[in-house]
Write a protein that holds these residues in place. Structure first.
Motif, short mmCIF file in Angstrom:
data_model
loop_
_atom_site.label_atom_id
_atom_site.label_comp_id
_atom_site.label_asym_id
_atom_site.label_seq_id
_atom_site.Cartn_x
_atom_site.Cartn_y
_atom_site.Cartn_z
N VAL A 67 0.86 -1.18 0.00
CA VAL A 67 0.00 0.00 0.00
C VAL A 67 0.90 1.23 0.00
CG1 VAL A 67 -1.79 1.29 1.22
CG2 VAL A 67 -1.80 -1.23 1.26
N ASP A 68 0.80 2.03 -1.06
CA ASP A 68 1.54 3.29 -1.11
C ASP A 68 0.66 4.33 -0.44
OD1 ASP A 68 2.78 5.66 -1.61
OD2 ASP A 68 3.05 5.34 -3.76
N LEU A 69 0.90 4.57 0.84
CA LEU A 69 0.02 5.45 1.61
C LEU A 69 0.43 6.93 1.50
CD1 LEU A 69 -2.57 4.65 3.19
CD2 LEU A 69 -1.31 5.18 5.28
N THR A 70 0.79 7.32 0.27
CA THR A 70 1.23 8.68 0.00
C THR A 70 0.08 9.50 -0.55
OG1 THR A 70 3.34 7.69 -0.68
CG2 THR A 70 3.02 10.04 -1.15
N PRO A 71 -0.39 10.51 0.21
CA PRO A 71 -1.42 11.36 -0.39
C PRO A 71 -0.83 12.22 -1.50
CG PRO A 71 -1.00 11.99 1.92
CD PRO A 71 -0.03 10.90 1.56
N ALA A 72 -1.69 12.78 -2.35
CA ALA A 72 -1.24 13.47 -3.56
C ALA A 72 -0.22 14.58 -3.26
CB ALA A 72 -2.44 14.05 -4.31
N GLU A 73 -0.43 15.33 -2.16
CA GLU A 73 0.41 16.51 -1.95
C GLU A 73 1.83 16.18 -1.49
OE1 GLU A 73 -2.10 15.62 0.19
OE2 GLU A 73 -1.92 16.63 2.13
N ILE A 74 2.13 14.92 -1.16
CA ILE A 74 3.52 14.61 -0.79
C ILE A 74 4.18 13.64 -1.76
CG2 ILE A 74 3.43 15.29 1.63
CD1 ILE A 74 3.19 12.18 2.20
N GLY A 75 3.83 13.80 -3.03
CA GLY A 75 4.60 13.11 -4.06
C GLY A 75 3.96 11.87 -4.66
N ARG A 76 2.66 11.67 -4.41
CA ARG A 76 1.98 10.52 -5.04
C ARG A 76 2.15 10.59 -6.55
NH1 ARG A 76 -4.52 10.30 -4.86
NH2 ARG A 76 -4.21 11.79 -6.55
N HIS A 77 2.60 9.50 -7.14
CA HIS A 77 2.90 9.51 -8.57
C HIS A 77 2.26 8.30 -9.24
CE1 HIS A 77 4.91 10.02 -12.35
NE2 HIS A 77 5.62 11.05 -11.90
N PRO A 78 1.05 8.47 -9.78
CA PRO A 78 0.30 7.33 -10.31
C PRO A 78 1.07 6.52 -11.36
CG PRO A 78 -1.11 9.27 -10.19
CD PRO A 78 0.27 9.73 -9.85
N VAL A 93 -1.37 -0.57 -4.07
CA VAL A 93 -2.64 0.10 -3.78
C VAL A 93 -2.32 1.57 -3.50
CG1 VAL A 93 -4.60 0.24 -2.19
CG2 VAL A 93 -3.64 -2.01 -2.81
N ALA A 94 -2.99 2.47 -4.23
CA ALA A 94 -2.74 3.90 -4.07
C ALA A 94 -3.76 4.54 -3.14
CB ALA A 94 -2.77 4.58 -5.44
N THR A 95 -3.44 5.76 -2.72
CA THR A 95 -4.19 6.43 -1.66
C THR A 95 -4.90 7.69 -2.11
OG1 THR A 95 -2.61 5.62 -0.04
CG2 THR A 95 -3.86 7.57 0.59
N ALA A 96 -6.14 7.83 -1.64
CA ALA A 96 -6.88 9.09 -1.76
C ALA A 96 -6.98 9.67 -0.36
CB ALA A 96 -8.27 8.83 -2.32
N GLY A 97 -6.67 10.95 -0.22
CA GLY A 97 -6.76 11.54 1.12
C GLY A 97 -5.72 12.62 1.31
N GLY A 141 -7.12 2.91 -4.04
CA GLY A 141 -7.85 1.78 -3.46
C GLY A 141 -8.03 1.88 -1.96
N ILE A 142 -7.54 2.98 -1.38
CA ILE A 142 -7.65 3.14 0.08
C ILE A 142 -7.68 4.65 0.37
CG2 ILE A 142 -5.16 3.19 0.60
CD1 ILE A 142 -5.77 1.26 2.99
N LEU A 143 -8.26 5.00 1.52
CA LEU A 143 -8.31 6.39 1.96
C LEU A 143 -7.28 6.62 3.06
CD1 LEU A 143 -12.17 6.48 2.13
CD2 LEU A 143 -10.85 8.11 0.74
#
Ligand SMILES: [Zn+2]
Length: 348
Positions: A67-78, A93-97, A141-143
């Protein structure tokens, strides 16, 4: 509808998820790193480096899902997640939040209401994540819900809205996250500030807020809860039906050494298992597969999140647990069964 786990490369059945780490960072970069000349990076080099680490972990220890628990503002890179997942064969699994407001929740999002925040999260989970103004085909896939200060100098987080140590923007974001969970059914993983366990139970504060908005505590994982807790605080979280993540295995966060924290983690795990909460535990390192923060220096303690190797769990930590009577069956629950059950939801 069928029960699935949503990965960046598509939905899988919960049985396919295998050994799962519930909180890692494929790439980690604070807001602003994207225009720092020291942080210029090359996509294909980083993708190769991440792929190599993942593929070696899969080969040697059968890690199947990260699970890549990185929210968008700290470098989430789809695209980086998708590319490294396809090439390594490890599901991601990527993160929304959002991150805590002291480090995240950029201005644009502070100005929106709960309904608007909710639309973003639903879109991330069901349509695709946006990167650099472009819609990607990769879904989260996760919040993630996060609270608490930076913990600098041992400072606890000040009391914010509703008498909780939760800031006003966090409160808004977490309400949106809870409503999305109630609607979609996916899991929520969380960040709490370990220092705050000395003045409150941040896990319970989060659960109170989440359940106020209809979230299912059985789908909530309380993160960083074992770094500095009292045993009764952990039991209190479990009694509410929520799950606890054992993280920073091999990373001495707020402790003198990895040895010291590992021993503390292991003792809490055994205690929680004996109290009947084995089904509510999951494992993670919270390691950085790549971080875009320029040269690592002694003043940058996050280097410790990079140094721990995927081997460490099986070579160092599992033997420590085994000595305390934690068996193979127990380990399978924590690494395979529990994360699959918690993360599964009915495909919308
Ligand atoms: Zn983290």
């Amino acid at each position: 509808v069928s029960s699935i786990i949503r990965t960046v490369t598509g939905d899988i059945s919960p049985q396919e998820a295998g050994i799962t780490l519930t909180h890692e960072h494929i790439r980690y970069a604070y807001p602003g790193c994207d225009y720092d000349p020291k942080n210029v990076w090359n996509f294909s080099d980083v993708a190769s480096e991440v792929t190599k680490t993942l593929a070696e972990g899969k080969e040697a220890y059968d890690y199947r899902t990260i699970v890549d628990l990185t929210p968008a503002e700290i470098g989430r890179h789809p695209e980086l997640m998708a590319e490294s997942s396809r090439r390594s064969g490890v599901y991601i699994v990527a993160t929304a939040g959002f991150f805590p407001e002291v480090l995240g929740i950029p201005t644009h999002w502070r100005r929106q209401d709960i309904g608007y925040l909710k639309e973003l999260l639903v879109s991330d989970l069901t349509v695709g994540m946006v990167y650099d103004y472009q819609l990607t085909p990769y879904k989260a896939g996760i919040l993630k819900a996060a609270t608490g200060g930076a913990g600098v100098n041992g400072d606890t987080t000040p009391v914010g809205v509703n008498g909780r140590r939760i800031g006003q923007f966090e409160d808004q974001a977490i309400r949106a996250i809870a409503r999305v969970q109630a609607e979609i059914g996916c899991a929520i993983n969380t960040h709490t500030q370990p220092i705050d366990y000395s003045v409150t139970n941040p896990g319970i504060e989060l659960l109170d807020l989440l359940t106020e908005e209809g979230a299912d505590p059985g789908k909530v994982i309380i993160g960083h809860a074992l770094i500095n807790p009292h045993s009764d605080q952990l039991r209190e979280i479990c009694e509410r039906g929520a799950n606890i993540q054992i993280d920073h295995i091999g990373i001495p966060w707020q402790h003198e050494s990895a040895e010291e924290l590992d021993e503390l983690l292991a003792n809490h795990i055994v205690e929680l298992a004996e109290a009947g909460y084995l089904d509510q535990l999951v494992f993670a390192f919270d390691r950085f597969f790549h971080h875009s923060r320029g040269p690592v220096t002694p003043e940058e303690p996050d280097q410790l999140n990079e140094l721990v190797k995927l081997d460490y769990l099986f070579e160092e930590f599992v033997p420590r647990l085994a000595k305390k009577g934690f068996g193979e069956e127990d380990l399978k629950k924590v690494l395979v069964d529990n994360p699959a059950r918690i993360m599964a939801f009915d495909a919308p």
